[in-house]
Design a protein around this motif. Sequence first.
Motif, PDB file in Angstrom:
ATOM      1  N   LEU A  24      -3.636  20.471  -4.267  1.00 19.44           N
ATOM      2  CA  LEU A  24      -3.921  19.660  -3.091  1.00 19.44           C
ATOM      3  C   LEU A  24      -4.791  20.386  -2.067  1.00 19.44           C
ATOM      4  O   LEU A  24      -5.260  19.774  -1.105  1.00 19.44           O
ATOM      5  CB  LEU A  24      -2.622  19.174  -2.450  1.00 19.44           C
ATOM      6  CG  LEU A  24      -1.818  18.222  -3.335  1.00 19.44           C
ATOM      7  CD1 LEU A  24      -0.489  17.873  -2.684  1.00 19.44           C
ATOM      8  CD2 LEU A  24      -2.609  16.962  -3.667  1.00 19.44           C
ATOM      9  N   THR A  25      -5.045  21.665  -2.274  1.00 22.07           N
ATOM     10  CA  THR A  25      -5.949  22.413  -1.399  1.00 22.07           C
ATOM     11  C   THR A  25      -7.388  22.296  -1.888  1.00 22.07           C
ATOM     12  O   THR A  25      -8.303  22.078  -1.109  1.00 22.07           O
ATOM     13  CB  THR A  25      -5.523  23.890  -1.322  1.00 22.07           C
ATOM     14  OG1 THR A  25      -4.174  23.951  -0.853  1.00 22.07           O
ATOM     15  CG2 THR A  25      -6.422  24.676  -0.385  1.00 22.07           C
ATOM     16  N   THR A  26      -7.577  22.410  -3.214  1.00 23.08           N
ATOM     17  CA  THR A  26      -8.933  22.411  -3.787  1.00 23.08           C
ATOM     18  C   THR A  26      -9.285  21.102  -4.493  1.00 23.08           C
ATOM     19  O   THR A  26     -10.437  20.914  -4.881  1.00 23.08           O
ATOM     20  CB  THR A  26      -9.073  23.546  -4.814  1.00 23.08           C
ATOM     21  OG1 THR A  26      -8.191  23.285  -5.916  1.00 23.08           O
ATOM     22  CG2 THR A  26      -8.767  24.894  -4.195  1.00 23.08           C
ATOM     23  N   ASN A  27      -8.300  20.227  -4.696  1.00 28.52           N
ATOM     24  CA  ASN A  27      -8.462  18.965  -5.437  1.00 28.52           C
ATOM     25  C   ASN A  27      -8.800  19.181  -6.910  1.00 28.52           C
ATOM     26  O   ASN A  27      -9.242  18.262  -7.579  1.00 28.52           O
ATOM     27  CB  ASN A  27      -9.501  18.050  -4.781  1.00 28.52           C
ATOM     28  CG  ASN A  27      -9.063  17.605  -3.410  1.00 28.52           C
ATOM     29  OD1 ASN A  27      -7.897  17.310  -3.188  1.00 28.52           O
ATOM     30  ND2 ASN A  27      -9.990  17.585  -2.478  1.00 28.52           N
ATOM     31  N   GLU A  28      -8.581  20.389  -7.420  1.00 27.00           N
ATOM     32  CA  GLU A  28      -8.841  20.674  -8.831  1.00 27.00           C
ATOM     33  C   GLU A  28      -7.656  20.241  -9.683  1.00 27.00           C
ATOM     34  O   GLU A  28      -6.501  20.399  -9.289  1.00 27.00           O
ATOM     35  CB  GLU A  28      -9.082  22.164  -9.046  1.00 27.00           C
ATOM     36  CG  GLU A  28     -10.375  22.658  -8.457  1.00 27.00           C
ATOM     37  CD  GLU A  28     -10.603  24.141  -8.716  1.00 27.00           C
ATOM     38  OE1 GLU A  28     -10.163  24.640  -9.778  1.00 27.00           O
ATOM     39  OE2 GLU A  28     -11.201  24.787  -7.849  1.00 27.00           O
ATOM     40  N   LEU A  29      -7.958  19.705 -10.869  1.00 29.46           N
ATOM     41  CA  LEU A  29      -6.922  19.330 -11.834  1.00 29.46           C
ATOM     42  C   LEU A  29      -6.775  20.441 -12.866  1.00 29.46           C
ATOM     43  O   LEU A  29      -7.766  21.030 -13.300  1.00 29.46           O
ATOM     44  CB  LEU A  29      -7.289  18.039 -12.547  1.00 29.46           C
ATOM     45  CG  LEU A  29      -7.337  16.766 -11.706  1.00 29.46           C
ATOM     46  CD1 LEU A  29      -7.755  15.586 -12.568  1.00 29.46           C
ATOM     47  CD2 LEU A  29      -5.998  16.498 -11.050  1.00 29.46           C
ATOM     48  N   SER A  30      -5.528  20.713 -13.261  1.00 29.72           N
ATOM     49  CA  SER A  30      -5.236  21.681 -14.313  1.00 29.72           C
ATOM     50  C   SER A  30      -4.172  21.080 -15.217  1.00 29.72           C
ATOM     51  O   SER A  30      -3.282  20.377 -14.741  1.00 29.72           O
ATOM     52  CB  SER A  30      -4.698  22.984 -13.728  1.00 29.72           C
ATOM     53  OG  SER A  30      -5.636  23.562 -12.857  1.00 29.72           O
ATOM     54  N   THR A  31      -4.264  21.366 -16.501  1.00 30.75           N
ATOM     55  CA  THR A  31      -3.285  20.880 -17.465  1.00 30.75           C
ATOM     56  C   THR A  31      -2.656  22.062 -18.177  1.00 30.75           C
ATOM     57  O   THR A  31      -3.364  22.963 -18.646  1.00 30.75           O
ATOM     58  CB  THR A  31      -3.936  19.925 -18.483  1.00 30.75           C
ATOM     59  OG1 THR A  31      -4.495  18.818 -17.769  1.00 30.75           O
ATOM     60  CG2 THR A  31      -2.914  19.409 -19.483  1.00 30.75           C
ATOM     61  N   TYR A  32      -1.326  22.064 -18.214  1.00 33.57           N
ATOM     62  CA  TYR A  32      -0.581  23.149 -18.845  1.00 33.57           C
ATOM     63  C   TYR A  32       0.526  22.601 -19.717  1.00 33.57           C
ATOM     64  O   TYR A  32       1.136  21.588 -19.383  1.00 33.57           O
ATOM     65  CB  TYR A  32       0.093  24.046 -17.794  1.00 33.57           C
ATOM     66  CG  TYR A  32      -0.847  24.757 -16.881  1.00 33.57           C
ATOM     67  CD1 TYR A  32      -1.517  25.905 -17.305  1.00 33.57           C
ATOM     68  CD2 TYR A  32      -1.078  24.300 -15.595  1.00 33.57           C
ATOM     69  CE1 TYR A  32      -2.388  26.575 -16.462  1.00 33.57           C
ATOM     70  CE2 TYR A  32      -1.948  24.958 -14.740  1.00 33.57           C
ATOM     71  CZ  TYR A  32      -2.599  26.093 -15.187  1.00 33.57           C
ATOM     72  OH  TYR A  32      -3.455  26.747 -14.343  1.00 33.57           O
ATOM     73  N   LYS A  33       0.816  23.314 -20.795  1.00 31.65           N
ATOM     74  CA  LYS A  33       2.025  23.060 -21.560  1.00 31.65           C
ATOM     75  C   LYS A  33       3.066  24.028 -21.014  1.00 31.65           C
ATOM     76  O   LYS A  33       2.791  25.225 -20.855  1.00 31.65           O
ATOM     77  CB  LYS A  33       1.818  23.301 -23.057  1.00 31.65           C
ATOM     78  CG  LYS A  33       3.068  23.008 -23.860  1.00 31.65           C
ATOM     79  CD  LYS A  33       2.820  22.992 -25.347  1.00 31.65           C
ATOM     80  CE  LYS A  33       4.095  22.573 -26.055  1.00 31.65           C
ATOM     81  NZ  LYS A  33       3.898  22.516 -27.504  1.00 31.65           N
ATOM     82  N   ILE A  34       4.256  23.519 -20.690  1.00 35.35           N
ATOM     83  CA  ILE A  34       5.329  24.366 -20.185  1.00 35.35           C
ATOM     84  C   ILE A  34       6.041  24.981 -21.391  1.00 35.35           C
ATOM     85  O   ILE A  34       6.529  24.257 -22.265  1.00 35.35           O
ATOM     86  CB  ILE A  34       6.324  23.554 -19.320  1.00 35.35           C
ATOM     87  CG1 ILE A  34       5.595  22.806 -18.195  1.00 35.35           C
ATOM     88  CG2 ILE A  34       7.407  24.469 -18.762  1.00 35.35           C
ATOM     89  CD1 ILE A  34       4.877  23.684 -17.191  1.00 35.35           C
ATOM     90  N   VAL A  35       6.068  26.307 -21.431  1.00 36.26           N
ATOM     91  CA  VAL A  35       6.621  27.029 -22.587  1.00 36.26           C
ATOM     92  C   VAL A  35       7.597  28.101 -22.116  1.00 36.26           C
ATOM     93  O   VAL A  35       7.702  28.372 -20.929  1.00 36.26           O
ATOM     94  CB  VAL A  35       5.483  27.679 -23.417  1.00 36.26           C
ATOM     95  CG1 VAL A  35       4.545  26.634 -23.992  1.00 36.26           C
ATOM     96  CG2 VAL A  35       4.708  28.697 -22.589  1.00 36.26           C
ATOM     97  N   GLY A  36       8.277  28.705 -23.056  1.00 34.83           N
ATOM     98  CA  GLY A  36       9.148  29.834 -22.757  1.00 34.83           C
ATOM     99  C   GLY A  36       8.314  31.070 -22.464  1.00 34.83           C
ATOM    100  O   GLY A  36       7.108  31.102 -22.708  1.00 34.83           O
ATOM    101  N   THR A  37       8.962  32.108 -21.975  1.00 29.70           N
ATOM    102  CA  THR A  37       8.236  33.309 -21.553  1.00 29.70           C
ATOM    103  C   THR A  37       7.471  33.994 -22.680  1.00 29.70           C
ATOM    104  O   THR A  37       6.397  34.533 -22.452  1.00 29.70           O
ATOM    105  CB  THR A  37       9.197  34.327 -20.905  1.00 29.70           C
ATOM    106  OG1 THR A  37      10.248  34.619 -21.815  1.00 29.70           O
ATOM    107  CG2 THR A  37       9.761  33.804 -19.618  1.00 29.70           C
TER     108      THR A  37
END
Length: 76
Positions: free
Chosen positions: A16-29
């Motif tokens: 919300l600061t830069t308006n950039e979109l990012s996509t991540y898969k949430i995974v274990g460590t």
Amino acid sequence: SDDSVQTGRTVTIEDLTTNELSTYKIVGTTEADPLNGKLSNVSLVGQHLLGLKAGDKVEFVVPDGVARYRVVEVKR
């Protein structure tokens, strides 16, 4: 069915600061590789996203100030 951010799901977030979109898969460590789109569920960003749904906003303190994100989409 629960459509919240959970380990194993893919989430698109808007900074919300830069308006950039990012996509991540949430995974274990052990699988974490943020540069390749895999975000640990215990990372600073990952743990704050868990449980959120599309449209939810989150704000939290980071070393450089405050991070503000909006969850755009959650995919199984």
